[in-house]
Design a protein around this motif. Structure first.
Motif, PDB file in Angstrom:
ATOM      1  N   UNK A 113       0.896  -1.228  -0.003  1.00  0.00           N
ATOM      2  CA  UNK A 113      -0.068  -0.046   0.021  1.00  0.00           C
ATOM      3  C   UNK A 113       0.927   1.332   0.127  1.00  0.00           C
ATOM      4  N   UNK A 114       1.786   1.317   0.601  1.00  0.00           N
ATOM      5  CA  UNK A 114       3.053   2.413   0.724  1.00  0.00           C
ATOM      6  C   UNK A 114       3.598   2.514  -0.642  1.00  0.00           C
ATOM      7  N   UNK A 115       3.906   1.534  -1.280  1.00  0.00           N
ATOM      8  CA  UNK A 115       4.363   1.746  -2.590  1.00  0.00           C
ATOM      9  C   UNK A 115       3.352   2.260  -3.662  1.00  0.00           C
ATOM     10  N   UNK A 116       2.120   1.712  -3.462  1.00  0.00           N
ATOM     11  CA  UNK A 116       1.201   2.433  -4.330  1.00  0.00           C
ATOM     12  C   UNK A 116       0.816   3.776  -4.026  1.00  0.00           C
ATOM     13  N   UNK A 117       0.776   4.156  -2.779  1.00  0.00           N
ATOM     14  CA  UNK A 117       0.677   5.376  -2.233  1.00  0.00           C
ATOM     15  C   UNK A 117       1.550   6.546  -2.662  1.00  0.00           C
ATOM     16  N   UNK A 118       2.728   5.997  -2.459  1.00  0.00           N
ATOM     17  CA  UNK A 118       4.014   7.063  -3.104  1.00  0.00           C
ATOM     18  C   UNK A 118       3.720   7.096  -4.636  1.00  0.00           C
ATOM     19  N   UNK A 119       3.197   6.104  -5.210  1.00  0.00           N
ATOM     20  CA  UNK A 119       3.289   6.254  -6.924  1.00  0.00           C
ATOM     21  C   UNK A 119       2.073   7.501  -7.053  1.00  0.00           C
ATOM     22  N   UNK A 120       0.945   7.321  -6.461  1.00  0.00           N
ATOM     23  CA  UNK A 120      -0.151   8.107  -6.582  1.00  0.00           C
ATOM     24  C   UNK A 120       0.221   9.560  -6.301  1.00  0.00           C
ATOM     25  N   UNK A 121       1.247   9.631  -5.345  1.00  0.00           N
ATOM     26  CA  UNK A 121       1.667  11.191  -4.920  1.00  0.00           C
ATOM     27  C   UNK A 121       2.847  11.482  -5.839  1.00  0.00           C
ATOM     28  N   UNK A 122       3.177  10.790  -6.728  1.00  0.00           N
ATOM     29  CA  UNK A 122       4.033  11.245  -7.840  1.00  0.00           C
ATOM     30  C   UNK A 122       5.607  10.939  -7.216  1.00  0.00           C
ATOM     31  N   UNK A 123       5.691  10.202  -6.010  1.00  0.00           N
ATOM     32  CA  UNK A 123       6.941   9.848  -5.409  1.00  0.00           C
ATOM     33  C   UNK A 123       7.527   8.609  -5.849  1.00  0.00           C
ATOM     34  N   UNK A 124       7.670   8.647  -7.365  1.00  0.00           N
ATOM     35  CA  UNK A 124       8.174   7.312  -7.975  1.00  0.00           C
ATOM     36  C   UNK A 124       9.495   6.764  -7.473  1.00  0.00           C
ATOM     37  N   UNK A 125      10.420   7.850  -7.187  1.00  0.00           N
ATOM     38  CA  UNK A 125      11.819   7.079  -6.757  1.00  0.00           C
ATOM     39  C   UNK A 125      11.677   6.273  -5.502  1.00  0.00           C
ATOM     40  N   UNK A 126      10.887   6.986  -4.584  1.00  0.00           N
ATOM     41  CA  UNK A 126      10.724   6.480  -3.214  1.00  0.00           C
ATOM     42  C   UNK A 126       9.773   5.243  -3.444  1.00  0.00           C
ATOM     43  N   UNK A 127       8.923   5.052  -4.297  1.00  0.00           N
ATOM     44  CA  UNK A 127       8.112   3.909  -4.544  1.00  0.00           C
ATOM     45  C   UNK A 127       8.801   2.876  -5.088  1.00  0.00           C
ATOM     46  N   UNK A 128       9.784   3.093  -6.169  1.00  0.00           N
ATOM     47  CA  UNK A 128      10.690   2.142  -6.756  1.00  0.00           C
ATOM     48  C   UNK A 128      11.819   1.665  -5.632  1.00  0.00           C
ATOM     49  N   UNK A 129      12.033   2.521  -4.834  1.00  0.00           N
ATOM     50  CA  UNK A 129      13.093   1.970  -3.898  1.00  0.00           C
ATOM     51  C   UNK A 129      12.500   1.040  -2.825  1.00  0.00           C
ATOM     52  N   UNK A 130      11.200   1.228  -2.608  1.00  0.00           N
ATOM     53  CA  UNK A 130      10.576   0.094  -1.765  1.00  0.00           C
ATOM     54  C   UNK A 130      10.271  -1.089  -2.600  1.00  0.00           C
ATOM     55  N   UNK A 131      10.098  -1.008  -3.968  1.00  0.00           N
ATOM     56  CA  UNK A 131       9.754  -2.152  -4.710  1.00  0.00           C
ATOM     57  C   UNK A 131      10.946  -2.789  -4.800  1.00  0.00           C
TER      58      UNK A 131
END
Length: 170
Positions: A113-131
């Motif tokens: 959920x945090x990954x998806x949340x970051x993506x929706x916020x446009x925080x793709x670098x953080x989302x991809x780091x979590x991925x």
């Protein structure tokens, strides 16, 4: 016993039983023992899965007021974060999910959920780091599931963010 009924209702919920029947069961348990933090906790999850995000947040918070040293704090916070996520309050969702992930870094639901949340916020670098850190892969069983989230729009919101972060369709 409220805790026993709470455990049973939670287990049945996780196996995909009729959420409306389970909500009646947990509501009756709360009526018999309104001080059961555990019953309020499970009621929060049932409301989360049935699309009643604001009611769920209230029930998670009531559980925490009744048991402020809850051993399941991360699970409460994840539930609250998911509810904010479904209401598209992504900043509030991220705050709750980040705290939950810090408390329990191995809880798959929180990281997804945090990954998806970051993506929706446009925080793709953080989302991809979590991925990368949590080794999320397209096609993993958790991503194929989602049966607990009975609302198609909610599932789509989750999976759209995950797809954006992963770079492919889950």
């Amino acid at each position: 016993d409220a805790d026993t009924v709470g455990h049973a209702a939670g287990a049945l919920m996780n196996f995909g039983e009729d959420i409306n029947v389970l909500k009646v069961l947990i509501d009756n348990t709360i009526a018999r023992n309104p001080s059961s933090a555990f019953s309020w906790f499970w009621s929060g999850w049932m409301r989360t899965f049935s699309g009643e995000a604001d009611v769920a947040i209230d029930h998670f918070e009531k559980s925490l007021r009744l048991d402020p040293r809850a051993t399941r704090l991360a699970f409460h916070l994840t539930g609250i974060g998911i509810c904010h996520f479904f209401r598209r309050r992504f900043d509030q969702a991220a705050a709750a999910l980040e705290t939950s992930l810090h408390e329990l870094p191995t809880y798959t639901t929180t990281s997804r959920f945090l990954i998806s949340c970051y993506a929706h916020l446009g925080r793709l670098a953080e989302a991809r780091e979590l991925v990368a850190r949590h080794e999320v892969r397209s096609g993993e069983p958790w991503l194929k599931g989602g049966a607990l989230f009975r609302d198609e729009e909610q599932r789509a919101l989750l999976f759209d963010g995950l797809s954006l972060a992963i770079g492919s369709s889950p």
